[in-house]
Design a protein around this motif. Structure first.
Motif, short mmCIF file in Angstrom:
data_model
loop_
_atom_site.label_atom_id
_atom_site.label_comp_id
_atom_site.label_asym_id
_atom_site.label_seq_id
_atom_site.Cartn_x
_atom_site.Cartn_y
_atom_site.Cartn_z
N ARG A 117 -8.49 4.80 -0.49
CA ARG A 117 -7.05 5.05 -0.47
C ARG A 117 -6.31 4.12 0.52
N CYS A 173 5.10 5.67 -4.94
CA CYS A 173 4.86 6.23 -3.60
C CYS A 173 5.34 7.68 -3.53
N THR A 226 2.62 9.97 -4.79
CA THR A 226 1.60 10.21 -3.77
C THR A 226 2.11 11.20 -2.72
N GLY A 229 -4.23 2.38 -2.12
CA GLY A 229 -3.13 3.31 -2.30
C GLY A 229 -3.42 4.39 -3.32
N LEU A 237 0.84 -1.19 0.00
CA LEU A 237 0.00 0.00 0.00
C LEU A 237 0.88 1.24 0.00
N ASP A 238 2.01 1.12 0.68
CA ASP A 238 2.93 2.25 0.81
C ASP A 238 4.36 1.72 0.73
N ILE A 270 -0.54 4.28 -7.54
CA ILE A 270 0.12 3.12 -6.93
C ILE A 270 -0.52 1.81 -7.43
#
Ligand SMILES: NC(=O)c1ccc[n+]([C@@H]2O[C@H](COP(=O)([O-])OP(=O)(O)OC[C@H]3O[C@@H](n4cnc5c(N)ncnc54)[C@H](O)[C@@H]3O)[C@@H](O)[C@H]2O)c1
Length: 333
Positions: free
Chosen positions: A167, A311, A314, A171, A104-105, A175
């Protein structure tokens, strides 16, 4: 992998039995040196239907999957669910195919990457565009020419999975989805050293949606080239996904199933079966596991670089300014 005298076969299990797992199972099922063995999914009904369709058995969890006599595991869970599965599979010394995005990150992906690096297991990530004949044609046409400009786009609808528009589950679109285009840009143009992104935060019309509806990104590559990416999920259809690259006297336009190469003599367009790349990605992974090949084009450690880039996009949106990606953390290890 089969004992002496037997034809070598690759025994595969699945964690996650949703849409992409079904695609992999269909393609792997066409290979006569693959045996689909076991599957686990939090949704037991889904796992049961998947197992029935592909002649596998269901198991309650990752530990039982690992104990079911496998050579390799496909991790096909949504972005928010990565981590424990990869770590357990790596600890058991099994090869690992992980669907993108790998987390996700950045945090979870960096942690998994560390575990995988230590374990030394064979890894692959689902950036199948790298196997596309479209990309082969583009690379051939570019030959020694340096790309100076790259323009990527992913203009689409919200995919029909319940987690996508949230989100904290997916993500966001860059992403989760446009990452394919960022990966292709890295492959053809080189590493990105700076990103600057803005987004229209109004979400798409989907239950609980809070992902950005539209995003624009500026990219600066290490070699001096510049690029952009535009993404939206506000449509009701898949409008366009692809990458254009420009070099001195050459324009190359790539989608999932076509490539147009244009120089001063005019355009040349070729079309391809979009499944070819997906099938080739599975084939290359199986060959690597069986010790017959070395053509995994997106091992986990490389996919980590693409993930860091997504990432950073974002982060740039959140910070409201450019983000630099200069530190080569892997090189220092
Ligand atoms: N490379 C590609 O072209 C491609 C295409 C489609 C999807 N994907 C990626 O594959 C991933 C999955 O997408 P999908 O469309 O199959 O989603 P999906 O929702 O159809 O399937 C995901 C499945 O994982 C299960 N699951 C969730 N957490 C789990 C856990 N901890 N353990 C076991 N099972 C768990 C869910 O119950 C669900 O059945 C996404 O990251 C997506 O981006 C890649």
């Amino acid at each position: 992998m089969g004992s002496e005298g037997q034809v070598a076969e690759c025994r595969i299990g699945f964690i996650g039995a949703g849409g992409v797992a079904a695609r992999h199972a269909r393609m792997l099922g066409e290979f006569d040196d693959v045996r689909l063995v076991s599957v686990t999914d939090l949704n037991t009904e889904q796992a049961g239907a998947f197992a029935d369709e592909h002649g596998m058995r269901t198991v309650p969890g990752v530990d039982q999957l690992i104990d079911s006599g496998l050579d390799a595991v496909y991790v096909c869970v949504p972005p928010f669910a990565h981590g424990p599965a990869e770590e357990a599979v790596a600890a058991a010394g099994l090869a690992l195919f992980v669907e993108k995005p790998i987390g996700l990150d950045a945090e979870v992906a960096e942690r998994i990457a560390g575990v995988l690096r230590e374990s030394g297991v064979i890894t692959a990530v689902g950036h199948h565009w790298r196997y596309s004949p479209v990309v082969d044609c583009a690379r051939q046409a570019l030959a020694e020419r340096r790309v100076r400009l790259a323009m990527g786009a992913w203009l689409d609808k919200v995919p029909p999975v319940p987690w996508w528009a949230r989100r904290t589950r997916s993500g966001g679109q860059v992403i989760e989805q446009a990452i394919h285009v960022l990966d292709l840009a890295r492959l053809l143009v080189g590493e990105v050293v700076e990103v600057s992104a803005v987004a229209d935060a109004s979400p798409p019309d989907a239950p609980g949606a809070d992902v950005d509806g539209a995003t624009v990104v500026n990219l600066r590559f290490a070699g001096g080239a510049v690029g952009s990416l535009a993404a939206t999920c506000l449509l009701a259809w898949k409008h366009r996904a692809g990458l254009e690259v420009y070099a001195d006297g050459l324009a190359v336009t790539m989608t999932e199933d076509s490539v147009e190469i244009r120089d001063r003599s005019g355009p040349a367009v070729r079309g391809f079966d979009p499944d070819a790349a997906k099938r080739a990605a599975d084939r290359a992974f199986v060959d690597a596991v069986l010790g017959r090949g070395d053509d995994v084009r997106s091992p986990y450690q490389d996919a980590l670089r693409t993930h860091r880039l997504a990432c950073a996009v974002t982060r740039s949106i959140d910070l409201g300014g450019p983000v630099r990606l200069t530190e080569d953390r892997d090189a220092r290890r």
